[in-house]
Design a protein around this motif. Structure first.
Motif, short mmCIF file in Angstrom:
data_model
loop_
_atom_site.label_atom_id
_atom_site.label_comp_id
_atom_site.label_asym_id
_atom_site.label_seq_id
_atom_site.Cartn_x
_atom_site.Cartn_y
_atom_site.Cartn_z
N THR A 7 -5.16 -7.22 -3.05
CA THR A 7 -4.70 -7.03 -1.68
C THR A 7 -4.73 -5.54 -1.37
OG1 THR A 7 -3.27 -8.94 -1.88
CG2 THR A 7 -2.79 -7.44 -0.10
N VAL A 8 -5.41 -5.15 -0.31
CA VAL A 8 -5.53 -3.74 0.06
C VAL A 8 -4.89 -3.52 1.42
CG1 VAL A 8 -7.11 -1.84 0.53
CG2 VAL A 8 -7.68 -3.53 -1.23
N GLN A 9 -4.01 -2.56 1.50
CA GLN A 9 -3.38 -2.16 2.76
C GLN A 9 -3.70 -0.69 2.98
OE1 GLN A 9 -1.41 -3.86 5.05
NE2 GLN A 9 -1.45 -1.99 6.24
N SER A 10 -4.22 -0.33 4.15
CA SER A 10 -4.58 1.06 4.42
C SER A 10 -3.72 1.64 5.54
CB SER A 10 -6.04 1.16 4.84
OG SER A 10 -6.87 0.77 3.80
N VAL A 11 -3.38 2.89 5.37
CA VAL A 11 -2.69 3.65 6.41
C VAL A 11 -3.50 4.91 6.62
CG1 VAL A 11 -0.57 4.83 7.05
CG2 VAL A 11 -0.44 2.74 5.70
N THR A 12 -3.94 5.17 7.85
CA THR A 12 -4.72 6.37 8.17
C THR A 12 -4.01 7.15 9.26
OG1 THR A 12 -6.76 5.21 7.63
CG2 THR A 12 -6.96 7.23 8.91
N MET A 13 -3.75 8.41 9.00
CA MET A 13 -3.04 9.25 9.96
C MET A 13 -3.64 10.66 9.95
SD MET A 13 -0.45 7.36 11.13
CE MET A 13 0.83 8.49 11.62
N SER A 14 -3.32 11.43 11.01
CA SER A 14 -3.73 12.84 11.04
C SER A 14 -2.52 13.71 10.72
CB SER A 14 -4.27 13.19 12.42
OG SER A 14 -3.22 13.22 13.35
N GLY A 15 -2.77 14.99 10.50
CA GLY A 15 -1.70 15.92 10.14
C GLY A 15 -0.68 16.18 11.22
N THR A 16 -0.95 15.72 12.46
CA THR A 16 0.00 15.96 13.54
C THR A 16 0.97 14.81 13.74
OG1 THR A 16 -1.57 15.06 15.14
CG2 THR A 16 -1.61 17.43 14.81
N ALA A 20 3.82 7.44 9.03
CA ALA A 20 2.95 6.28 9.13
C ALA A 20 3.65 5.12 8.44
CB ALA A 20 1.61 6.55 8.46
N ALA A 21 3.43 3.93 8.94
CA ALA A 21 4.05 2.76 8.32
C ALA A 21 3.11 1.57 8.44
CB ALA A 21 5.38 2.45 8.99
N GLY A 22 3.21 0.68 7.48
CA GLY A 22 2.42 -0.54 7.49
C GLY A 22 3.13 -1.61 6.68
N ALA A 23 2.67 -2.83 6.81
CA ALA A 23 3.27 -3.94 6.07
C ALA A 23 2.21 -4.97 5.75
CB ALA A 23 4.40 -4.58 6.88
N MET A 24 2.43 -5.70 4.67
CA MET A 24 1.58 -6.79 4.27
C MET A 24 2.48 -7.96 3.93
SD MET A 24 -0.45 -7.32 0.71
CE MET A 24 1.12 -7.70 -0.04
N SER A 25 2.18 -9.13 4.48
CA SER A 25 2.93 -10.34 4.17
C SER A 25 2.13 -11.19 3.19
CB SER A 25 3.19 -11.12 5.47
OG SER A 25 3.93 -12.28 5.19
N THR A 56 5.26 5.94 -0.05
CA THR A 56 6.08 4.94 -0.74
C THR A 56 5.58 3.54 -0.43
OG1 THR A 56 7.67 4.85 1.07
CG2 THR A 56 8.21 6.32 -0.74
N ALA A 57 5.73 2.67 -1.42
CA ALA A 57 5.47 1.24 -1.25
C ALA A 57 6.72 0.51 -1.73
CB ALA A 57 4.26 0.81 -2.06
N THR A 58 7.17 -0.46 -0.93
CA THR A 58 8.42 -1.17 -1.22
C THR A 58 8.17 -2.67 -1.16
OG1 THR A 58 9.65 0.65 -0.24
CG2 THR A 58 10.84 -1.41 -0.54
N GLN A 59 8.68 -3.38 -2.14
CA GLN A 59 8.54 -4.84 -2.21
C GLN A 59 9.95 -5.42 -2.36
OE1 GLN A 59 5.35 -6.53 -4.63
NE2 GLN A 59 6.91 -7.60 -5.83
N ASN A 60 10.35 -6.30 -1.44
CA ASN A 60 11.68 -6.92 -1.49
C ASN A 60 12.78 -5.86 -1.63
OD1 ASN A 60 10.61 -9.54 -1.29
ND2 ASN A 60 10.23 -9.59 -3.48
N GLU A 102 7.36 -9.62 2.27
CA GLU A 102 6.58 -8.46 2.70
C GLU A 102 6.62 -7.30 1.72
OE1 GLU A 102 6.26 -8.40 7.51
OE2 GLU A 102 7.58 -6.98 6.55
N VAL A 103 5.52 -6.56 1.74
CA VAL A 103 5.45 -5.25 1.10
C VAL A 103 5.30 -4.26 2.24
CG1 VAL A 103 4.13 -3.74 -0.42
CG2 VAL A 103 4.35 -6.17 -0.97
N THR A 104 6.11 -3.21 2.24
CA THR A 104 6.01 -2.19 3.28
C THR A 104 5.49 -0.89 2.68
OG1 THR A 104 8.32 -1.57 2.99
CG2 THR A 104 7.84 -3.20 4.69
N PHE A 105 4.81 -0.12 3.51
CA PHE A 105 4.21 1.14 3.11
C PHE A 105 4.66 2.20 4.10
CE2 PHE A 105 1.37 -2.38 2.25
CZ PHE A 105 1.17 -2.25 0.88
N ALA A 106 4.92 3.41 3.60
CA ALA A 106 5.30 4.50 4.49
C ALA A 106 4.73 5.81 3.98
CB ALA A 106 6.82 4.59 4.57
N VAL A 107 4.39 6.67 4.93
CA VAL A 107 4.00 8.04 4.64
C VAL A 107 4.90 8.93 5.48
CG1 VAL A 107 2.17 9.78 4.71
CG2 VAL A 107 1.61 7.40 4.16
N ALA A 108 5.65 9.80 4.82
CA ALA A 108 6.53 10.75 5.51
C ALA A 108 6.04 12.15 5.20
CB ALA A 108 7.97 10.56 5.02
#
Length: 128
Positions: A7-16, A20-25, A56-60, A102-108
């Motif tokens: 399972t691949v989840q991608s988050v793409t963001m710029s430096g400004t 970024a956040a995403g989730a996979m169910s 970060t990636a978080t599961q449950n 769900e698995v959640t993804f974040a970039v801070a």
């Protein structure tokens, strides 16, 4: 017989962008057991204590991994795939994901933050 599910989840963001956040169910009826987690970086993110990102990636509600590009954590190199170390509590049944969970993804970012482009790849084994 068990089958490997990738399972691949991608988050793409710029430096400004601030975050970024995403989730996979989990879409399967069978339980998935997390085997590994990787970050695939498409750009170089230099190590810097005042301008960096934390992935970060978080599961449950439990951290699968946290990766920071400060000096202690090191840079992410363009084109590299980096295997992540699971968080200390990601053991036993905590590695399991049931249908609909769900698995959640974040970039801070710290400071103004560097530009980045990355994918997070989680590999699960499907349990019969």
């Amino acid at each position: 017989m068990s089958t490997m599910i990738r399972t691949v989840q991608s988050v793409t963001m710029s430096g400004t962008d601030a975050t970024a956040a995403g989730a996979m169910s989990w879409p399967y009826d069978n339980v998935g057991v997390l085997q590994s987690a990787r970050i695939l970086s498409n750009t170089t993110v230099a190590a810097n204590d005042s301008n960096n990102i934390t992935v970060t990636a978080t599961q449950n509600s439990i951290a699968i991994f946290t990766r920071q590009t400060n000096v202690a954590g090191g840079a992410l190199a363009a084109g590299d795939t980096e295997l992540q170390t699971f968080g200390a509590t990601m053991v036993g049944d905590k590695l399991e994901l049931a249908k609909g969970e769900e698995v959640t993804f974040a970039v801070a970012k710290t400071g103004t933050g560097p530009a980045y482009e990355l994918s997070i790849e989680l590999i699960y084994k499907l349990v019969n």
